[in-house]
Design an enzyme around this catalytic site. Structure first.
Site, PDB file in Angstrom:
ATOM      1  N   GLU A   1      -1.957   0.811  -8.642  1.00 58.18           N
ATOM      2  CA  GLU A   1      -3.400   0.536  -8.562  1.00 58.18           C
ATOM      3  C   GLU A   1      -4.148   1.737  -7.978  1.00 58.18           C
ATOM      4  O   GLU A   1      -3.673   2.359  -7.020  1.00 58.18           O
ATOM      5  CB  GLU A   1      -3.579  -0.691  -7.670  1.00 58.18           C
ATOM      6  CG  GLU A   1      -5.018  -1.109  -7.430  1.00 58.18           C
ATOM      7  CD  GLU A   1      -5.064  -2.469  -6.723  1.00 58.18           C
ATOM      8  OE1 GLU A   1      -4.195  -3.333  -6.973  1.00 58.18           O
ATOM      9  OE2 GLU A   1      -5.974  -2.660  -5.899  1.00 58.18           O
TER      10      GLU A   1
ATOM     11  N   LYS B   1       0.845  -1.195   0.000  1.00 59.89           N
ATOM     12  CA  LYS B   1       0.000   0.000   0.000  1.00 59.89           C
ATOM     13  C   LYS B   1       0.878   1.243   0.000  1.00 59.89           C
ATOM     14  O   LYS B   1       1.866   1.306   0.735  1.00 59.89           O
ATOM     15  CB  LYS B   1      -0.901  -0.010   1.234  1.00 59.89           C
ATOM     16  CG  LYS B   1      -1.881  -1.171   1.241  1.00 59.89           C
ATOM     17  CD  LYS B   1      -2.868  -1.053   0.092  1.00 59.89           C
ATOM     18  CE  LYS B   1      -3.862  -2.202   0.102  1.00 59.89           C
ATOM     19  NZ  LYS B   1      -4.908  -2.027  -0.917  1.00 59.89           N
TER      20      LYS B   1
ATOM     21  N   ASP C   1      -0.455   0.018  -4.506  1.00 56.44           N
ATOM     22  CA  ASP C   1      -1.883   0.361  -4.484  1.00 56.44           C
ATOM     23  C   ASP C   1      -2.085   1.643  -3.675  1.00 56.44           C
ATOM     24  O   ASP C   1      -1.809   1.660  -2.477  1.00 56.44           O
ATOM     25  CB  ASP C   1      -2.654  -0.805  -3.843  1.00 56.44           C
ATOM     26  CG  ASP C   1      -4.167  -0.637  -3.920  1.00 56.44           C
ATOM     27  OD1 ASP C   1      -4.632   0.427  -4.371  1.00 56.44           O
ATOM     28  OD2 ASP C   1      -4.880  -1.581  -3.518  1.00 56.44           O
TER      29      ASP C   1
ATOM     30  N   GLU D   1     -11.707  -2.137  -8.540  1.00 51.35           N
ATOM     31  CA  GLU D   1     -12.360  -2.668  -7.335  1.00 51.35           C
ATOM     32  C   GLU D   1     -13.522  -1.811  -6.868  1.00 51.35           C
ATOM     33  O   GLU D   1     -14.383  -2.291  -6.138  1.00 51.35           O
ATOM     34  CB  GLU D   1     -11.342  -2.852  -6.199  1.00 51.35           C
ATOM     35  CG  GLU D   1     -10.795  -1.556  -5.633  1.00 51.35           C
ATOM     36  CD  GLU D   1      -9.838  -1.799  -4.461  1.00 51.35           C
ATOM     37  OE1 GLU D   1      -8.715  -2.243  -4.717  1.00 51.35           O
ATOM     38  OE2 GLU D   1     -10.214  -1.545  -3.312  1.00 51.35           O
TER      39      GLU D   1
ATOM     40  N   HIS E   1     -10.057  -8.156  -7.859  1.00 54.40           N
ATOM     41  CA  HIS E   1      -9.958  -7.706  -6.467  1.00 54.40           C
ATOM     42  C   HIS E   1     -10.824  -8.641  -5.625  1.00 54.40           C
ATOM     43  O   HIS E   1     -11.915  -9.011  -6.043  1.00 54.40           O
ATOM     44  CB  HIS E   1     -10.491  -6.280  -6.351  1.00 54.40           C
ATOM     45  CG  HIS E   1     -10.606  -5.799  -4.946  1.00 54.40           C
ATOM     46  ND1 HIS E   1     -11.807  -5.789  -4.258  1.00 54.40           N
ATOM     47  CD2 HIS E   1      -9.672  -5.331  -4.091  1.00 54.40           C
ATOM     48  CE1 HIS E   1     -11.590  -5.313  -3.032  1.00 54.40           C
ATOM     49  NE2 HIS E   1     -10.314  -5.033  -2.903  1.00 54.40           N
TER      50      HIS E   1
ATOM     51  N   ASP F   1     -14.594  -7.049  -9.327  1.00 52.90           N
ATOM     52  CA  ASP F   1     -14.834  -7.810  -8.105  1.00 52.90           C
ATOM     53  C   ASP F   1     -16.247  -8.382  -8.177  1.00 52.90           C
ATOM     54  O   ASP F   1     -17.219  -7.636  -8.302  1.00 52.90           O
ATOM     55  CB  ASP F   1     -14.673  -6.906  -6.881  1.00 52.90           C
ATOM     56  CG  ASP F   1     -14.620  -7.714  -5.590  1.00 52.90           C
ATOM     57  OD1 ASP F   1     -15.383  -8.698  -5.476  1.00 52.90           O
ATOM     58  OD2 ASP F   1     -13.830  -7.363  -4.705  1.00 52.90           O
TER      59      ASP F   1
ATOM     60  N   GLU G   1      -5.471 -11.897  -6.518  1.00 56.77           N
ATOM     61  CA  GLU G   1      -5.081 -11.419  -5.191  1.00 56.77           C
ATOM     62  C   GLU G   1      -5.374 -12.486  -4.120  1.00 56.77           C
ATOM     63  O   GLU G   1      -6.272 -13.307  -4.284  1.00 56.77           O
ATOM     64  CB  GLU G   1      -5.910 -10.147  -4.900  1.00 56.77           C
ATOM     65  CG  GLU G   1      -5.577  -9.451  -3.599  1.00 56.77           C
ATOM     66  CD  GLU G   1      -6.272  -8.087  -3.477  1.00 56.77           C
ATOM     67  OE1 GLU G   1      -7.355  -7.896  -4.056  1.00 56.77           O
ATOM     68  OE2 GLU G   1      -5.702  -7.211  -2.783  1.00 56.77           O
TER      69      GLU G   1
HETATM   70  C1  0YR Z   1      -9.735  -2.310   2.575  1.00 60.49           C
HETATM   71  N1  0YR Z   1      -7.105  -4.371  -2.344  1.00 60.49           N
HETATM   72  C2  0YR Z   1      -7.603  -3.357  -1.685  1.00 60.49           C
HETATM   73  C3  0YR Z   1      -8.716  -3.180   1.995  1.00 60.49           C
HETATM   74  C4  0YR Z   1      -8.317  -3.724  -0.404  1.00 60.49           C
HETATM   75  C5  0YR Z   1      -8.280  -2.658   0.643  1.00 60.49           C
HETATM   76  O1  0YR Z   1     -10.888  -2.443   1.797  1.00 60.49           O
HETATM   77  O2  0YR Z   1      -9.230  -4.452   1.946  1.00 60.49           O
HETATM   78  O3  0YR Z   1      -7.027  -2.115   0.812  1.00 60.49           O
HETATM   79  O4  0YR Z   1      -9.665  -3.966  -0.662  1.00 60.49           O
HETATM   80  O5  0YR Z   1      -7.476  -2.250  -2.125  1.00 60.49           O
HETATM   81  O6  0YR Z   1      -6.563  -4.210  -3.526  1.00 60.49           O
HETATM   82 MG    MG Z   2      -6.859  -2.169  -4.199  1.00 64.71          MG
END
Ligand code: 0YR
Ligand code: MG
Length: 370
Positions: free
Chosen positions: A229, A174, A203, A255, A305, A278, A327
């Site tokens: 992302e 992240k 991301d 997502e 996602h 998703d 994922e």
């Molecule tokens: C909070 N995955 C994400 C977490 C995830 C979020 O919703 O689960 O970071 O969904 O971006 O790619």
């Molecule tokens: Mg994401």
């Protein structure tokens, strides 16, 4: 086979180490509001959405499933899932108030439960019903080592463990924290720890403005990242197009997109490279398939996602030609009858008949019925 009863279910499962954060979201539990669809032959189909476990909102979703859509399903044959999807999708009293959001999440959970029943009745795992093969390679990348609230050393040691002990060849980190220099330091530290051959995804969860995204994503390229992302706000088609045309790193998103036509806009604009539908935000398996076909026809890879915590998506990936990377986040692992299984960084095809969202007996006993 006829539908006899819909029963709402809300499940809240704790996330890793009591709480995770990305640049935009913070949560302690993953929410799975959904439905058990009972049929006259004794089979039960399960389908859940994926939320941040906000109970009042989860109740709205479960209530919409049972009370808004439920009466339209009474006595219907769940094997006619595509026809039922169309019937529910064009119910004007419902779409008058929501062609996205709660009503769409509710429809997604129902569609998954109907596919679950269809596959259970056929005695087949969903991937096989959809024409897939267990010999297909579906690679897993792990997101659970890269949260923004993990201190740098924890993130580095988690990622090393995922690669060296668990066999992953790809992890997601992240970014989009308050200090872009810190983002760069964190990605650099993981790159140095993992070496050049492991893929690193990043991301930003929609955090940056366009100029911030151009600047930070360009610098992230030094660490050979697989994609950036959701660099900017989820719905901004033209902003993502301009970014995709400006930076060398591929753009991943999807997502937060609710509908196939939303995906069409991004794909037609050239605003996305890795398409991330998703199944729980789109209206289920039926709409996921529409998006995956669209991506396939545009030579774009699909890397879903996992709002379903990969339970349904692994089936879809074994079946759809656009999907070979999925994922992995483990938060429903202890709640499902057949949790997702990964060996050597690849998904194992599930064996049980159905779509993969049947809760374990223990979970069913504990579940908070909405
Ligand atoms: C909070 N995955 C994400 C977490 C995830 C979020 O919703 O689960 O970071 O969904 O971006 O790619
Ligand atoms: Mg994401």
């Amino acid at each position: 086979m006829k539908i006899t009863k819909l029963e709402p279910i809300i499940l809240h499962a704790p996330v890793t180490r009591g709480g995770i954060a990305d640049s935009t979201h913070k949560l302690t539990h993953w929410g799975a509001p959904g439905v058990a669809v009972h049929a006259d032959n004794g089979l039960v189909g399960y389908g859940f959405s994926g939320t941040h476990a906000h109970l009042p909102t989860d109740r709205l979703i479960a209530d919409c499933i049972v009370n808004s859509y439920g009466p339209l399903l009474a006595g219907e044959d769940p094997r006619e899932v595509r026809a039922l999807w169309e019937k529910l999708h064009k119910q004007s009293e419902i779409y008058w108030v929501g062609r996205a959001g709660i009503t769409h999440l509710a429809l997604g959970a129902i569609d998954i439960a109907l596919w679950d029943l269809k596959a259970k009745e056929a005695g087949l795992p969903l991937w096989k019903l959809l024409g897939g093969s267990a010999s297909k390679k579906v690679e897993a990348y792990n997101t659970d080592g890269g949260w923004l609230n993990w201190p740098l050393e924890v993130m580095v040691s988690d990622c090393k463990r995922l690669v060296e002990e668990e066999g992953y060849r790809a992890v997601k980190l992240k970014v989009g924290g308050p200090n872009p220099k810190e983002d760069l330091r964190r990605v650099e530290a993981v790159r140095n720890a993992l070496g050049p051959d492991i893929r690193i995804m990043t991301d930003a969860n929609g955090r940056w403005s366009l100029p911030q995204a151009i600047q930070t994503a360009s610098r992230l390229a030094d660490f050979d990242i697989a994609w950036i992302e959701e660099p900017i706000y989820f719905d901004d088609v033209d902003g993502h197009r301009r970014l995709a045309e400006t930076i060398a790193t591929p753009v991943a998103l999807g997502e937060q997109l609710y509908t196939a036509s939303h995906f069409r806009d991004f794909i037609q604009a050239g605003a996305v490279h890795y398409v991330q539908p998703d199944v729980v935000r789109l209206a289920g398996v039926t709409e996921f398939w529409q998006v995956a076909d669209m991506a396939w026809c545009n030579s774009l890879p699909v890397a879903p996602h996992v709002g379903d915590m990969c339970q349904v998506h692994r089936h879809l990936c074994f079946a759809h030609p656009a999907c070979s990377l999925l994922e992995y986040i483990p938060w429903l692992r202890d709640w499902m009858e057949e949790p997702a299984k990964i060996e050597g960084g690849h998904y194992i095809a599930p064996e049980a008949p159905g779509a993969g969202m049947t809760p374990s007996r223990k979970a069913l006993a504990e579940i908070n019925r909405a």
